[in-house]
Design a protein around this motif. Structure first.
Motif, mmCIF file in Angstrom:
data_model
loop_
_atom_site.group_PDB
_atom_site.id
_atom_site.type_symbol
_atom_site.label_atom_id
_atom_site.label_comp_id
_atom_site.label_asym_id
_atom_site.label_seq_id
_atom_site.Cartn_x
_atom_site.Cartn_y
_atom_site.Cartn_z
ATOM 1 N N HIS A 248 1.137 -1.108 -0.334
ATOM 2 C CA HIS A 248 -0.609 -0.081 -0.004
ATOM 3 C C HIS A 248 1.087 1.399 0.385
ATOM 4 C CE1 HIS A 248 -4.329 -1.926 1.234
ATOM 5 N NE2 HIS A 248 -3.832 -2.482 0.273
ATOM 6 N N ARG A 249 1.930 1.256 0.684
ATOM 7 C CA ARG A 249 2.862 2.496 0.156
ATOM 8 C C ARG A 249 3.016 2.791 -0.658
ATOM 9 N NH1 ARG A 249 6.892 0.422 2.636
ATOM 10 N NH2 ARG A 249 7.835 -0.303 1.149
ATOM 11 N N ILE A 250 3.319 1.963 -2.028
ATOM 12 C CA ILE A 250 3.290 1.986 -3.783
ATOM 13 C C ILE A 250 2.686 1.490 -4.452
ATOM 14 C CG2 ILE A 250 4.524 1.086 -5.279
ATOM 15 C CD1 ILE A 250 6.961 -0.231 -3.080
ATOM 16 N N GLU A 251 0.757 1.017 -3.282
ATOM 17 C CA GLU A 251 0.078 1.035 -4.644
ATOM 18 C C GLU A 251 -1.228 0.692 -3.848
ATOM 19 O OE1 GLU A 251 -2.696 1.241 -7.021
ATOM 20 O OE2 GLU A 251 -0.774 0.674 -8.489
ATOM 21 N N PRO A 252 -2.212 1.904 -3.421
ATOM 22 C CA PRO A 252 -2.575 2.016 -2.756
ATOM 23 C C PRO A 252 -4.664 1.534 -3.074
ATOM 24 C CG PRO A 252 -1.910 3.892 -2.426
ATOM 25 C CD PRO A 252 -1.470 3.552 -3.625
ATOM 26 N N ALA A 253 -4.838 1.180 -4.531
ATOM 27 C CA ALA A 253 -5.458 0.388 -5.069
ATOM 28 C C ALA A 253 -5.449 -1.291 -4.740
ATOM 29 C CB ALA A 253 -5.419 0.449 -6.049
ATOM 30 N N PHE A 254 -4.040 -1.503 -4.440
ATOM 31 C CA PHE A 254 -3.986 -3.546 -4.181
ATOM 32 C C PHE A 254 -5.476 -4.143 -2.987
ATOM 33 C CE2 PHE A 254 -2.362 -7.617 -2.674
ATOM 34 C CZ PHE A 254 -1.602 -7.905 -3.779
ATOM 35 N N PRO A 255 -5.783 -4.781 -3.804
ATOM 36 C CA PRO A 255 -7.001 -5.553 -2.209
ATOM 37 C C PRO A 255 -6.802 -5.557 -1.194
ATOM 38 C CG PRO A 255 -7.082 -6.053 -4.462
ATOM 39 C CD PRO A 255 -6.025 -6.153 -4.119
ATOM 40 N N SER A 256 -7.292 -5.050 0.287
ATOM 41 C CA SER A 256 -6.516 -5.629 1.475
ATOM 42 C C SER A 256 -7.565 -6.881 1.250
ATOM 43 C CB SER A 256 -7.245 -4.818 2.081
ATOM 44 O OG SER A 256 -6.842 -3.519 1.874
ATOM 45 N N THR A 257 -8.423 -7.121 0.974
ATOM 46 C CA THR A 257 -8.672 -8.846 1.173
ATOM 47 C C THR A 257 -7.896 -9.920 0.498
ATOM 48 O OG1 THR A 257 -9.497 -8.904 -1.063
ATOM 49 C CG2 THR A 257 -10.983 -8.403 0.176
ATOM 50 N N LEU A 258 -6.440 -9.454 0.124
ATOM 51 C CA LEU A 258 -5.660 -10.503 -0.190
ATOM 52 C C LEU A 258 -4.173 -10.345 0.243
ATOM 53 C CD1 LEU A 258 -5.617 -10.103 -4.067
ATOM 54 C CD2 LEU A 258 -6.341 -11.556 -2.933
ATOM 55 N N CYS A 259 -4.212 -9.725 1.086
ATOM 56 C CA CYS A 259 -2.770 -8.927 1.788
ATOM 57 C C CYS A 259 -2.891 -9.011 3.665
ATOM 58 C CB CYS A 259 -2.366 -8.355 1.151
ATOM 59 S SG CYS A 259 -2.708 -6.494 1.120
ATOM 60 N N ALA A 260 -4.242 -8.986 3.956
ATOM 61 C CA ALA A 260 -4.779 -8.455 5.193
ATOM 62 C C ALA A 260 -4.076 -9.299 6.032
ATOM 63 C CB ALA A 260 -6.282 -8.054 5.617
ATOM 64 N N ASP A 261 -4.369 -10.449 5.956
ATOM 65 C CA ASP A 261 -3.538 -12.184 6.768
ATOM 66 C C ASP A 261 -2.427 -11.883 6.572
ATOM 67 O OD1 ASP A 261 -6.528 -11.181 7.792
ATOM 68 O OD2 ASP A 261 -7.740 -13.070 5.967
ATOM 69 N N LEU A 262 -1.673 -11.458 6.023
ATOM 70 C CA LEU A 262 0.043 -12.498 5.792
ATOM 71 C C LEU A 262 0.598 -11.441 6.922
ATOM 72 C CD1 LEU A 262 0.249 -10.422 2.027
ATOM 73 C CD2 LEU A 262 0.084 -13.085 2.339
ATOM 74 N N ARG A 263 1.580 -12.931 7.117
ATOM 75 C CA ARG A 263 2.594 -12.562 8.418
ATOM 76 C C ARG A 263 3.805 -12.429 8.019
ATOM 77 N NH1 ARG A 263 1.096 -18.107 11.242
ATOM 78 N NH2 ARG A 263 -1.178 -18.236 11.771
ATOM 79 N N PRO A 264 4.377 -11.367 8.788
ATOM 80 C CA PRO A 264 5.439 -10.941 8.882
ATOM 81 C C PRO A 264 6.832 -12.522 8.599
ATOM 82 C CG PRO A 264 4.593 -10.236 10.934
ATOM 83 C CD PRO A 264 3.710 -10.956 10.213
ATOM 84 N N LEU A 265 7.300 -12.177 6.986
ATOM 85 C CA LEU A 265 8.392 -12.752 7.148
ATOM 86 C C LEU A 265 10.064 -13.563 7.972
ATOM 87 C CD1 LEU A 265 7.941 -13.184 2.930
ATOM 88 C CD2 LEU A 265 7.264 -14.887 4.406
ATOM 89 N N GLN A 266 10.139 -14.003 8.018
ATOM 90 C CA GLN A 266 11.664 -14.188 8.753
ATOM 91 C C GLN A 266 12.505 -14.256 7.696
ATOM 92 O OE1 GLN A 266 11.794 -18.107 11.152
ATOM 93 N NE2 GLN A 266 10.327 -16.245 13.177
ATOM 94 N N ARG A 267 13.481 -13.671 7.504
ATOM 95 C CA ARG A 267 14.152 -13.201 6.675
ATOM 96 C C ARG A 267 15.230 -14.394 6.684
ATOM 97 N NH1 ARG A 267 14.217 -9.284 3.152
ATOM 98 N NH2 ARG A 267 16.212 -9.285 2.453
ATOM 99 N N SER A 268 15.828 -15.240 7.667
ATOM 100 C CA SER A 268 16.500 -17.338 7.127
ATOM 101 C C SER A 268 15.893 -17.349 8.342
ATOM 102 C CB SER A 268 17.625 -15.925 7.496
ATOM 103 O OG SER A 268 18.385 -15.831 8.630
ATOM 104 N N LYS A 269 16.056 -18.622 8.210
ATOM 105 C CA LYS A 269 15.893 -19.612 9.552
ATOM 106 C C LYS A 269 17.227 -20.746 9.497
ATOM 107 C CE LYS A 269 12.842 -22.711 6.303
ATOM 108 N NZ LYS A 269 11.343 -23.167 6.096
#
Length: 269
Positions: A248-269
């Motif tokens: 949303h910082r770059i494209e506010p029109a991206f649907p929240s229904t597709l990203c609202a539930d995304l969890r943070p990523l760990q950079r490595s494991k």
């Protein structure tokens, strides 16, 4: 079977042709200058496949085909008799084999260690239409979407990549649009046909066997967001934060229904 044989022949010829720059285009026996070394074997003309086919064009009749191929040197003693021959046809494909002749044996000529472009012509049994023109197992052309008379060189995903949509083939196309290492794996996709988001993970660290143990599990993950365009999925944002903040910082029109539930990523494991 005929089609398989023709493809095998082209592959074998191509493999031999790759070695040709160091050996072809030799002087004829007895015609050397400056005390050239005596050839270790007699010179003879042999048939090879070109290093690659670079372009193809159709005349106004849509049947007369011109093919540009990369061959050794720019002299007749390096390459001659470039030919294009139709080896098979179907309702979807026209197979064309391209070959040329070159001298083998004798003393190598320095001017044959470079490459040049030569052109061959062949008349197709019928107009190409919407069929693909297959030159070998890796090179194909199509008139679809081309600026005729030039045919369009097809890419790694074929002449007609999967259209944007919520399909595995479409997701594979999206991965190829990213600047990521080979063998990058794709995570769960969230897609509505116009917008797409998925995570990618690239292995890091030392090469590990199949039964990888500790130290072989390191990976680098990113989340990519896409917008559907005529050319395919276009990446528009990336990040590791949860929710929609990165996109949303770059494209506010991206649907929240597709990203609202995304969890943070760990950079490595």
């Amino acid at each position: 079977m005929r089609r398989a044989r023709s493809l095998v022949t082209v592959v074998v010829l191509s493999a031999v042709g790759v070695l040709l720059l160091g050996a072809c285009g030799t002087l004829r026996a007895g015609s050397g200058s400056g005390g050239a070394a005596t050839p270790t074997e007699p010179e003879r003309w042999q048939t090879f496949a070109p290093f690659r086919v670079t372009a193809a064009r159709l005349a106004d009749d849509r049947r007369t085909l011109s093919v540009d191929a990369e061959v050794p040197g720019g002299r007749k003693t390096c390459a001659r008799n470039l030919k294009a021959v139709v080896t098979d046809t179907s309702d979807r494909t026209v197979w064309v084999q391209v070959t040329f002749s070159a001298l083998t044996g004798g003393a190598p000529r320095a001017d044959c260690r470079t490459t040049a472009t030569a052109t061959a012509k062949v008349r197709l049994p019928s107009p190409l239409g919407h069929r693909e023109l297959a030159m070998d197992t890796h090179t194909a052309f199509t008139a679809d979407g081309a600026h005729l008379p030039e045919l369009r060189l097809c890419g790694n995903l074929g002449c007609h990549p999967a259209p944007t949509g919520c399909t595995p083939a479409s997701y594979d196309q999206a991965v190829m649009a990213l600047d990521v290492p080979n063998h990058t794996s794709r995570g769960e996709e969230h897609c509505d046909g116009k917008w797409l988001v998925f995570d990618v993970s690239s292995r890091m660290g030392p090469a590990c066997p199949e039964d990888a143990g500790p130290g072989c599990e390191a990976s680098l993950g990113d989340r990519w967001f896409f917008r559907a365009e005529k050319s395919g999925w276009k990446p528009i944002a990336r990040g590791t934060k949860g929710g929609c903040a990165d996109v949303h910082r770059i494209e506010p029109a991206f649907p929240s229904t597709l990203c609202a539930d995304l969890r943070p990523l760990q950079r490595s494991k």
